[in-house]
Design a protein around this motif. Structure first.
Motif: not given
Length: 146
Positions: A26-30
């Motif tokens: 899982x990726x959280x960006x900005x």
């Protein structure tokens, strides 16, 4: 809640509860994750970049050997987190709860570590800090650095 191969870009996820979620790749960006709770999350391949984690509960999460780009952990609950050999590129640990966190080999030169209590200085044994950060620690002892 479980999430596999999910990408969150520029999302407002303030005060969300991820407790006991299974998060894989899982990726959280900005993202805005102020006050989010990641308590007891099972995670593999999770990543955060340029995100606000102010006051977030990330207890016991592993960031080992990660590059942490512009993560604001101000006032976050980071007790038991593993930051060994992580590289901080910007971001902040200002006033975070760091009880039992591990920082051996971490490169903290890019992070704001103001507000770290001297009683927690031992947690940073083996970490890399800048001259300015070292001077800040010494000022906490009322020493004058010139």
């Amino acid at each position: 809640m479980d999430a596999v191969d999910a990408r969150f870009d520029g999302c407002d996820l303030n005060n969300t509860k991820w407790r006991r979620a299974k998060l894989a790749a899982v990726s959280y960006r900005g993202c805005k994750l102020t006050g989010a709770s990641f308590e007891e999350v099972a995670h593999l391949g999770i990543s955060f970049e340029e995100s606000l984690l102010v006051g977030a509960d990330l207890r016991a999460m592993s960031f080992k050997k990660m590059t942490l780009k512009e993560l604001d952990f101000s006032d976050a609950y980071l007790a038991g987190c593993d930051f060994r050999e992580a590289v901080f590129e910007g971001g902040s640990l200002r006033n975070a709860t760091l009880k039992l966190a591990k920082f051996q080999g971490a490169d903290l030169r890019g992070a704001d570590i103001e507000g770290v209590k001297l009683t927690e200085a031992g947690l940073f044994k083996g970490a890399i800090i800048s001259h300015a950060q070292a001077a800040s620690f010494l000022r906490e002892l009322d020493l004058i650095v010139v």
